[in-house]
Design a protein around this motif. Structure first.
Motif, PDB file in Angstrom:
ATOM      1  N   ALA A  78       0.830  -1.205   0.000  1.00 50.80           N
ATOM      2  CA  ALA A  78       0.000   0.000   0.000  1.00 50.80           C
ATOM      3  C   ALA A  78       0.865   1.256   0.000  1.00 50.80           C
ATOM      4  O   ALA A  78       0.631   2.195  -0.774  1.00 50.80           O
ATOM      5  N   TYR A  79       1.871   1.300   0.869  1.00 52.37           N
ATOM      6  CA  TYR A  79       2.752   2.461   0.911  1.00 52.37           C
ATOM      7  C   TYR A  79       3.483   2.634  -0.423  1.00 52.37           C
ATOM      8  O   TYR A  79       3.591   3.750  -0.951  1.00 52.37           O
ATOM      9  N   ALA A  80       3.992   1.541  -0.963  1.00 47.78           N
ATOM     10  CA  ALA A  80       4.747   1.620  -2.219  1.00 47.78           C
ATOM     11  C   ALA A  80       3.882   2.153  -3.348  1.00 47.78           C
ATOM     12  O   ALA A  80       4.344   2.946  -4.178  1.00 47.78           O
ATOM     13  N   ILE A  81       2.619   1.723  -3.401  1.00 46.36           N
ATOM     14  CA  ILE A  81       1.691   2.238  -4.418  1.00 46.36           C
ATOM     15  C   ILE A  81       1.491   3.738  -4.236  1.00 46.36           C
ATOM     16  O   ILE A  81       1.484   4.511  -5.206  1.00 46.36           O
ATOM     17  N   GLY A  82       1.346   4.168  -2.992  1.00 44.79           N
ATOM     18  CA  GLY A  82       1.115   5.579  -2.722  1.00 44.79           C
ATOM     19  C   GLY A  82       2.254   6.477  -3.155  1.00 44.79           C
ATOM     20  O   GLY A  82       2.028   7.641  -3.532  1.00 44.79           O
ATOM     21  N   TYR A  83       3.475   5.970  -3.117  1.00 44.84           N
ATOM     22  CA  TYR A  83       4.639   6.797  -3.467  1.00 44.84           C
ATOM     23  C   TYR A  83       4.967   6.767  -4.953  1.00 44.84           C
ATOM     24  O   TYR A  83       5.870   7.499  -5.400  1.00 44.84           O
ATOM     25  N   MET A  84       4.284   5.938  -5.738  1.00 42.28           N
ATOM     26  CA  MET A  84       4.573   5.876  -7.170  1.00 42.28           C
ATOM     27  C   MET A  84       4.349   7.226  -7.843  1.00 42.28           C
ATOM     28  O   MET A  84       5.192   7.697  -8.614  1.00 42.28           O
ATOM     29  N   ALA A  85       3.217   7.853  -7.563  1.00 40.76           N
ATOM     30  CA  ALA A  85       2.854   9.099  -8.243  1.00 40.76           C
ATOM     31  C   ALA A  85       3.834  10.231  -7.973  1.00 40.76           C
ATOM     32  O   ALA A  85       4.279  10.910  -8.914  1.00 40.76           O
ATOM     33  N   PRO A  86       4.234  10.489  -6.709  1.00 42.27           N
ATOM     34  CA  PRO A  86       5.194  11.587  -6.505  1.00 42.27           C
ATOM     35  C   PRO A  86       6.568  11.317  -7.107  1.00 42.27           C
ATOM     36  O   PRO A  86       7.275  12.274  -7.461  1.00 42.27           O
ATOM     37  N   VAL A  87       6.961  10.053  -7.231  1.00 42.21           N
ATOM     38  CA  VAL A  87       8.221   9.766  -7.936  1.00 42.21           C
ATOM     39  C   VAL A  87       8.108  10.234  -9.380  1.00 42.21           C
ATOM     40  O   VAL A  87       9.008  10.909  -9.908  1.00 42.21           O
ATOM     41  N   LEU A  88       7.008   9.910 -10.033  1.00 39.59           N
ATOM     42  CA  LEU A  88       6.795  10.345 -11.416  1.00 39.59           C
ATOM     43  C   LEU A  88       6.714  11.866 -11.500  1.00 39.59           C
ATOM     44  O   LEU A  88       7.220  12.477 -12.459  1.00 39.59           O
ATOM     45  N   ALA A  89       6.105  12.488 -10.489  1.00 38.87           N
ATOM     46  CA  ALA A  89       6.003  13.957 -10.482  1.00 38.87           C
ATOM     47  C   ALA A  89       7.393  14.589 -10.463  1.00 38.87           C
ATOM     48  O   ALA A  89       7.657  15.565 -11.191  1.00 38.87           O
ATOM     49  N   GLY A  90       8.285  14.063  -9.656  1.00 35.10           N
ATOM     50  CA  GLY A  90       9.640  14.596  -9.592  1.00 35.10           C
ATOM     51  C   GLY A  90      10.372  14.443 -10.906  1.00 35.10           C
ATOM     52  O   GLY A  90      11.087  15.353 -11.353  1.00 35.10           O
ATOM     53  N   ILE A  91      10.207  13.290 -11.552  1.00 34.05           N
ATOM     54  CA  ILE A  91      10.868  13.045 -12.840  1.00 34.05           C
ATOM     55  C   ILE A  91      10.362  14.031 -13.891  1.00 34.05           C
ATOM     56  O   ILE A  91      11.148  14.600 -14.664  1.00 34.05           O
ATOM     57  N   ILE A  92       9.059  14.240 -13.926  1.00 29.40           N
ATOM     58  CA  ILE A  92       8.475  15.172 -14.900  1.00 29.40           C
ATOM     59  C   ILE A  92       8.988  16.590 -14.660  1.00 29.40           C
ATOM     60  O   ILE A  92       9.327  17.318 -15.605  1.00 29.40           O
ATOM     61  N   LEU A  93       9.069  16.994 -13.386  1.00 32.92           N
ATOM     62  CA  LEU A  93       9.599  18.323 -13.070  1.00 32.92           C
ATOM     63  C   LEU A  93      11.039  18.475 -13.569  1.00 32.92           C
ATOM     64  O   LEU A  93      11.402  19.511 -14.141  1.00 32.92           O
ATOM     65  N   ALA A  94      11.838  17.458 -13.358  1.00 27.47           N
ATOM     66  CA  ALA A  94      13.246  17.530 -13.775  1.00 27.47           C
ATOM     67  C   ALA A  94      13.359  17.676 -15.279  1.00 27.47           C
ATOM     68  O   ALA A  94      14.148  18.497 -15.779  1.00 27.47           O
ATOM     69  N   TYR A  95      12.579  16.906 -16.040  1.00 32.50           N
ATOM     70  CA  TYR A  95      12.636  16.997 -17.501  1.00 32.50           C
ATOM     71  C   TYR A  95      12.016  18.296 -18.013  1.00 32.50           C
ATOM     72  O   TYR A  95      12.231  18.662 -19.168  1.00 32.50           O
ATOM     73  N   ARG A  96      11.280  18.965 -17.150  1.00 34.64           N
ATOM     74  CA  ARG A  96      10.731  20.262 -17.523  1.00 34.64           C
ATOM     75  C   ARG A  96      11.737  21.385 -17.278  1.00 34.64           C
ATOM     76  O   ARG A  96      11.483  22.549 -17.580  1.00 34.64           O
ATOM     77  N   GLY A  97      12.884  21.031 -16.723  1.00 42.35           N
ATOM     78  CA  GLY A  97      13.920  22.031 -16.475  1.00 42.35           C
ATOM     79  C   GLY A  97      14.017  22.463 -15.029  1.00 42.35           C
ATOM     80  O   GLY A  97      14.915  23.223 -14.662  1.00 42.35           O
ATOM     81  N   LYS A  98      13.147  21.984 -14.163  1.00 43.53           N
ATOM     82  CA  LYS A  98      13.208  22.272 -12.731  1.00 43.53           C
ATOM     83  C   LYS A  98      14.125  21.227 -12.087  1.00 43.53           C
ATOM     84  O   LYS A  98      13.684  20.329 -11.370  1.00 43.53           O
ATOM     85  N   TYR A  99      15.414  21.367 -12.346  1.00 38.36           N
ATOM     86  CA  TYR A  99      16.346  20.312 -11.998  1.00 38.36           C
ATOM     87  C   TYR A  99      16.427  20.052 -10.496  1.00 38.36           C
ATOM     88  O   TYR A  99      16.361  18.901 -10.051  1.00 38.36           O
ATOM     89  N   PHE A 100      16.583  21.123  -9.723  1.00 39.90           N
ATOM     90  CA  PHE A 100      16.773  20.922  -8.288  1.00 39.90           C
ATOM     91  C   PHE A 100      15.494  20.423  -7.629  1.00 39.90           C
ATOM     92  O   PHE A 100      15.512  19.424  -6.889  1.00 39.90           O
ATOM     93  N   LYS A 101      14.383  21.100  -7.892  1.00 43.87           N
ATOM     94  CA  LYS A 101      13.119  20.691  -7.272  1.00 43.87           C
ATOM     95  C   LYS A 101      12.702  19.303  -7.747  1.00 43.87           C
ATOM     96  O   LYS A 101      12.258  18.464  -6.951  1.00 43.87           O
TER      97      LYS A 101
END
Length: 832
Positions: A151-174
């Motif tokens: 359950a916990y692992a499923i819950g953290y999937m989405a924010p991991v993807l959010a961070g990756i998308i932010l990085a590829y958008r040029g928000k490298y540090f955040k």
């Protein structure tokens, strides 16, 4: 002068968090009365970890090994507290200190909310999307079962993807920091199968990002973001490095690693057997449960006497039909369907047309991959490709679990579609066409299935077909009666199916009508968002409630103490010998941890047993247990029982002193167990692992040790001989530290009734380290010199000492970076 901050900007976000908390506790309201979930897997965890917890409480240290189940195994995948990993404090903060399962539900909502916000979805609409994701039926089913790490692992999937998308958008540090923190939490959850499925999504995402970078000549940005993300992943891995490295080491020795013996070559992979991996495969027709929850009847249980659909059966058949399975799919059993929501699926199909750009293809590809792989043995060609050529895929069982990918990608594309719908004000002819196609493929099909279910679905499982056909063959005269019964059973199941098909049609039609009104400028975006929030809850909460409701809760005291000692347990506990094993045949021996709570058990409950122990279970323990049960059934007198016990060589070498056959009765005392250690006067050398395990069948294991040729150098110059005066006794027991006293007149080969595991166990004779030898395929052995000696075995895995330091450093760096970002953001906010 610093301007006063505009607090209204925070209103949607604070409201969303308050709504998530309120809905979480409204759904789990028995928790407010002090009740706890009655969770089978948590009970089993308490059984398997009892020895570990007792040692921890007594010494303040981690044993890292337990002998309480399967003869002995590392504690890495059972219970270890990693003090070096500071990420656990972040988990407590973001879940506001909530207990399980409330914290898991809150993480479902919050994680997906963050992902939608990163994808620039309106905060209010993101709240509705988070509720849609969080109330997927499967997510609540696993809560009821006690699958906490999943359950916990499923819950953290989405924010991991959010961070990756932010990085590829040029928000490298955040982006990098969010990825690192979320991935660290994901790894801390400790469910590598879910993390592996997350990796599949990330690979698809990364591949599409690379293609776009090449197309639009953004390779420098892609390279920089990828570098940042790799660094983030490294930091995340460091935080949980102890467990990951120890699990990697253990995995090679476990069922998930390369097989030790050669069995069915066609069934074997480099990990688990194909048949084992695909045992729980989602049915192809069962996939319609994404749209219609009772496409195959829901959970495995009796239909029940009070089910309203029984009214559609003749009275004379109702009692028998009530006893039949409510699930008619082809899985061996299920706790419930994967239902993503009828409205959500409608929006997902719409998203395939109206959402433009890379995310449509990423989410569509991941969804299709998830569905195809979930079919497992029902689509074996595709499954075989992944088992043979995709690294790591052969390490995980229950392929139906991969639908967690669809559980994430379907609502994500769905709410990107609804967001796009709201933004596109013009109701063009093309937009109308897409709208009606999506409605026809979901709402229209639901109506067609309702009107003519028999044209598209079977209402008997394959097992039932075979079962009733066999009954016809065995009793031809009853064939007509069997056909009448089956017709009545199918009629009841058809009505169960139709009720949910009509239900899905209703919700899709209602949602489509609201969207149509919005497109015609008769319903504002605000009211459409509010209406969808209500519809989503009305659609999905009742389905989740079918599988997790007030009936799943019990008083806290009962949840904390799930095991009460039986008469058999109390009798065995009187034996004060520090170490012996118990065989419990009153339960499912190798799928139950009850005995492990009280004793060192031959059986237990774990999905990743040591491979050698699993081989011994299949080839020796199960046949020997079958022999014993046969005697207890057919000739249960003391002489016959003792005669059988004397022939159970493998159980005896495992020091099985007691057998529980009836918890209410005294156990059977086994006078033939070999004890903790014994000397042998013969060696039987073998060339292969297959010979090693097969030789256990026809050897006197009390006098003969089966040794593989790989240990020949260890015994150079040694020749076994009989020493009738030799003694060896266990004088001190801790799960990770065994102390023996020995006395021999000549050098002896001593076999210990302890499970073989090379990654940490060391042997010492009078304080001098000496090499362990594997004996009898599964056990440890030592050459002990003549005279009196103190022999110690200590579990000292190097990964523990080194890994905890690395974990502390990695998690401290992440926390400092997070604090630095927080300080910077607060300063900027105050200055705006």
């Amino acid at each position: 002068m610093i301007a006063k901050p505009n607090m209204k900007a925070f209103t949607p976000y604070l409201t969303a968090i308050l709504v998530f908390i309120a809905i979480t506790f409204a759904y789990l309201h028995p928790m407010l009365d002090g009740k706890r979930l009655n969770m089978h897997d948590i009970d089993m965890h308490k059984g398997m970890s009892k020895e570990i917890a007792d040692f921890r409480e007594e010494t303040g240290k981690e044993p890292l090994w337990t002998n309480s189940m399967f003869g002995g195994m590392p504690a890495w995948q059972i219970s270890v507290i990693y003090d070096g990993n500071l990420i656990r404090y972040i988990k407590k903060i973001i879940t506001l200190g909530m207990p399980f399962p409330a914290n898991a539900v809150f993480i479902y909502f919050l994680g997906f909310y963050i992902l939608l916000l990163v994808l620039r979805v309106d905060p209010w609409l993101s709240m509705a999307g988070a509720l849609a994701f969080g109330f997927s039926s499967y997510f609540f089913i696993i809560l009821g079962a006690g699958h906490t790490s999943k359950a916990y692992a499923i819950g953290y999937m989405a924010p991991v993807l959010a961070g990756i998308i932010l990085a590829y958008r040029g928000k490298y540090f955040k982006g990098g920091l969010l990825t690192a923190i979320a991935l660290a939490l994901e790894l801390e959850a400790g469910h590598l199968q879910i993390t592996y499925y997350l990796l599949l999504i990330v690979l698809i995402l990364g591949l599409v990002m690379l293609i776009d970078a090449i197309r639009f000549k953004h390779l420098p940005v892609f390279a920089k973001a990828t570098g940042v993300l790799l660094l983030a992943a490294l930091l995340a891995v460091m935080t949980h490095g102890t467990n990951l490295y120890a699990t990697w080491e253990y995995g090679k020795e476990s069922m998930r690693g390369k097989p030790v013996i050669e069995k069915n070559a066609e069934d074997q992979t480099k990990g688990l057997d194909r048949s084992y991996i695909t045992h729980w495969s989602y049915g192809i027709g069962e996939t319609w449960s994404l749209l219609i929850p009772n496409a195959k009847g829901g959970a495995t249980k009796a239909i029940g006497k009070n089910h309203p659909s029984l009214e559609h059966a003749d009275r004379q058949y109702r009692e028998f039909i009530a006893q039949q399975n409510a699930y008619w799919g082809d899985q061996p059993g299920t706790s419930g369907p994967v239902y993503t929501g009828a409205v959500v699926l409608f929006l997902f199909i719409l998203g395939l047309f109206v959402v433009k750009g890379r995310y449509r293809w990423i989410l569509f590809s991941a969804t299709i991959l998830s569905i195809l792989l979930s079919w497992g043995k029902n689509y074996m060609g595709f499954t075989d490709f992944f088992l043979d050529y995709v690294p790591g895929y052969d390490k995980f069982r229950a392929v139906s679990m991969i639908l967690v990918i669809a559980d994430l990608t379907i609502p994500l594309l769905a709410f990107l579609a609804l967001s796009e719908w709201i933004k596109q004000q013009e109701f063009s002819s093309q937009k109308q066409k897409f709208f009606f196609i999506a409605y026809g493929l979901t709402g229209g099909l639901s109506l067609v299935f309702y009107l003519a279910p028999g044209m598209f679905f079977s209402f008997l499982s394959q097992f039932e077909f075979e079962q009733f056909n066999q009954m016809r063959r065995e009793n031809p005269a009853d064939g007509g009666q069997i056909d009448l019964f089956l017709a009545q059973l199918e009629n009841v199941r058809i009505h169960i199916f139709k009720a949910d098909a009509l239900r899905s049609f209703f919700f899709i039609t209602l949602a489509a009508a609201l969207m149509y009104l919005n497109a015609k400028k008769k319903l504002s975006a605000i009211w459409l968002t509010a209406a969808f929030t209500v519809i989503i809850l009305a659609d999905m909460v009742p389905i989740a409630n079918r599988y997790l409701n007030s009936n799943n809760f019990i008083p806290a005291r009962k949840a904390e103490n799930p095991f009460q000692p039986s008469a058999a347990n109390l009798s065995i506990i009187k034996d004060t010998d520090p170490s012996y094993r118990v065989l419990d045949i009153s339960t499912s021996t190798f799928n139950d941890a009850t005995a492990s709570y009280f004793h060192q058990s031959i059986g237990g409950y774990h999905g990743a047993k040591l491979q050698r122990y699993q081989d011994v279970i299949e080839m020796h323990l199960q046949p020997e247990i079958g022999m014993l049960m046969g005697t207890l059934r057919d000739n249960p007198n003391l002489a016959a029982i003792n005669s059988t016990l004397a022939r159970l060589e493998v159980l005896n070498m495992l020091n099985t002193r007691y057998v529980i056959f009836n918890p209410a009765s005294p156990p059977i005392s086994n006078l033939y167990s070999f004890g903790n250690a014994w000397t042998v006067d013969n060696i039987r050398w073998v060339e292969t692992a297959n010979e090693e395990i097969e030789s256990l069948r026809d050897s006197d294991l009390m006098t003969t040790a089966i040794l593989h040729r790989e240990f020949e150098d260890n015994l150079e110059g040694f020749s076994p001989a009989m020493d009738t005066t030799a003694t060896i006794n266990l004088i001190s027991y801790q799960p990770n530290h065994l102390v023996y006293e020995s006395s021999t007149n000549i050098p002896n080969l001593v076999v210990f009734s302890e499970v073989w595991y090379t990654k940490g166990w060391k042997a010492y004779i009078n304080g001098q380290e000496t090499s362990l030898i594997r004996a009898n395929y599964l056990l440890r052995a030592l050459v002990v010199p003549e005279g009196e000696h103190l022999i110690e075995m200590k579990f000292e895995p190097r990964v523990w000492a080194v890994g905890e330091k690395i974990s502390f450093a990695g998690s401290l760096i992440l926390i400092l970076l997070l604090l630095g970002l927080a300080v910077q953001e607060i300063r900027q906010w105050r200055q705006q």
